[in-house]
Design a protein around this motif. Structure first.
Motif, PDB file in Angstrom:
ATOM      1  N   ALA A  93       0.829  -1.206   0.000  1.00 10.37           N
ATOM      2  CA  ALA A  93       0.000   0.000   0.000  1.00 10.37           C
ATOM      3  C   ALA A  93       0.862   1.254   0.000  1.00 10.37           C
ATOM      4  O   ALA A  93       0.585   2.221  -0.729  1.00 10.37           O
ATOM      5  CB  ALA A  93      -0.934  -0.009   1.206  1.00 10.37           C
ATOM      6  N   THR A 116      -4.198  -5.712  -5.363  1.00 10.64           N
ATOM      7  CA  THR A 116      -5.328  -5.178  -4.598  1.00 10.64           C
ATOM      8  C   THR A 116      -4.997  -3.799  -4.031  1.00 10.64           C
ATOM      9  O   THR A 116      -5.861  -2.923  -3.969  1.00 10.64           O
ATOM     10  CB  THR A 116      -5.737  -6.141  -3.474  1.00 10.64           C
ATOM     11  OG1 THR A 116      -4.606  -6.437  -2.639  1.00 10.64           O
ATOM     12  CG2 THR A 116      -6.267  -7.451  -4.050  1.00 10.64           C
ATOM     13  N   ALA A 117      -3.740  -3.598  -3.633  1.00 10.36           N
ATOM     14  CA  ALA A 117      -3.335  -2.266  -3.149  1.00 10.36           C
ATOM     15  C   ALA A 117      -3.444  -1.236  -4.263  1.00 10.36           C
ATOM     16  O   ALA A 117      -3.927  -0.121  -4.044  1.00 10.36           O
ATOM     17  CB  ALA A 117      -1.911  -2.325  -2.604  1.00 10.36           C
ATOM     18  N   SER A 120      -7.072  -0.370  -5.144  1.00  9.02           N
ATOM     19  CA  SER A 120      -7.695   0.455  -4.104  1.00  9.02           C
ATOM     20  C   SER A 120      -7.187   1.891  -4.127  1.00  9.02           C
ATOM     21  O   SER A 120      -7.877   2.802  -3.674  1.00  9.02           O
ATOM     22  CB  SER A 120      -7.420  -0.153  -2.717  1.00  9.02           C
ATOM     23  OG  SER A 120      -7.994  -1.432  -2.592  1.00  9.02           O
TER      24      SER A 120
END
Length: 335
Positions: A93, A116-117, A120
């Motif tokens: 992230a 996924t980071a 997002s």
């Protein structure tokens, strides 16, 4: 996009052309003498790799090699900002947020936590994943049909799970119990073991799932799985790949053979695998990146790409230690 303005226009049209261009940093490709479009641009690509191990390293290298080849062939330039998250989702992230803040032209996310980071963090910067098993699972898309519908596409490392189950049956037709060892923090690993379990049960095996949460409890879980099982199956799991030698040592202590989901894991702990080339899927991801950066392709409508071929391989060291002879048609994994 940080593109260099390179189109040359007739002197009499100069003022009109500059007026029509709303963004001085982005220019349409110029046609060469043969009528083929070229695009000499300058791009910055952020690469977030979830952790360091052979498979992910190969995918990153393939991506860089192909994208650089294509961009430089056009007379352009590409700069890579490569960051490794060391297996920590929080690091993914942080790395991705840095790429977003610096407004890179494209993000390449290598493995699920990185993807996924990225998904997002931005809905605007194009994102390409690689080493992702199943995008619908990774991104939480119900009824996934091959395209995401937003700024994400990429390549998958999924080998045919039905063929992996058949491979296990070829090697161990008399086995009765199969342990499925995987990291519960990786949703794509859960998808693989759930799917392959169905195929194995159809072949008559009794299957038990053994999940570990991270490297801290892997040893204890792997010991339990090896002790209770005739053979183990380990999917394409990043935490398992990073600890393959540990798993291999445990399996040798109990004499439990392992069928692995990919070559890197097999080299550390398995006897056989039906594997892909991670370099090849990274290479394909580089082609997709070029199509986005230069040709303006939309990742929302770009289908997920898969490995072009799958190779049955065996681990000579593990086979010798366990007294196993590979069936015909298997290629030895290089030492």
């Amino acid at each position: 996009m940080k593109k260099k303005v390179f189109a040359t226009v007739l002197a009499g049209m100069m003022a009109l052309s500059l007026t029509a261009c709303g963004n001085a940093d982005s220019t349409a490709p110029e046609e060469n003498g043969s009528g083929t479009q070229t695009a000499a641009g300058s791009y910055t690509v952020g690469i977030c790799q979830q952790m360091q191990h052979a498979a992910l390293d190969s995918a990153t290298q393939g991506f860089q090699d192909k994208l650089k080849e294509l961009i430089t062939a056009d007379g352009g330039e590409v700069e890579f900002e490569v960051e490794n998250a060391s297996g920590e989702s929080a690091n993914c992230a942080s790395i991705i947020n840095g790429f977003v803040s610096s407004n890179v032209d494209l993000i390449m996310a290598n493995a699920t936590a990185a993807l996924t980071a990225a998904a997002s963090a931005t809905a605007d910067i194009p994102i390409l994943g690689t080493s992702i098993t199943e995008y619908g699972v990774a991104l939480g898309i119900d009824g996934f049909t091959g395209t995401t519908g937003y700024n994400v596409s990429g390549t998958s490392d999924l080998a045919p799970l039905d063929q992996q189950a058949e491979m296990l049956h070829t090697w161990f037709p008399d086995a009765q119990t199969v342990g499925l060892l995987y990291c519960s923090a990786e949703p794509n690993s859960q998808y693989q073991v759930d799917t392959v379990q169905g195929y194995l049960e159809d072949l008559g095996y009794t299957c038990t799932q053994y999940s570990f949460s991270d490297s801290n409890d892997l040893s204890a879980v792997a010991s339990s799985a090896c002790t209770a099982s005739d053979v183990l199956y380990v999917p394409t799991d990043n935490t398992a790949a990073n600890n393959a030698e540990l798993i291999g040592n445990i399996s040798l202590d109990t004499g439990t053979p392992i069928i692995a989901g990919e070559e890197g894991i097999c080299k550390g702990c398995g006897v056989a695998t039906l594997t892909i080339s991670y370099y090849d899927i990274g290479y394909k991801t580089g082609e997709m990146a070029y199509d986005i950066l230069v040709n303006g392709a939309d990742p929302a409508t770009m289908p997920i790409e898969y490995a072009p071929q799958f190779t049955p391989k065996y681990n000579p060291t593990m086979c010798e230690a366990l007294g196993l002879t590979p069936p015909d048609g298997y290629e030895a994994i290089a030492e």
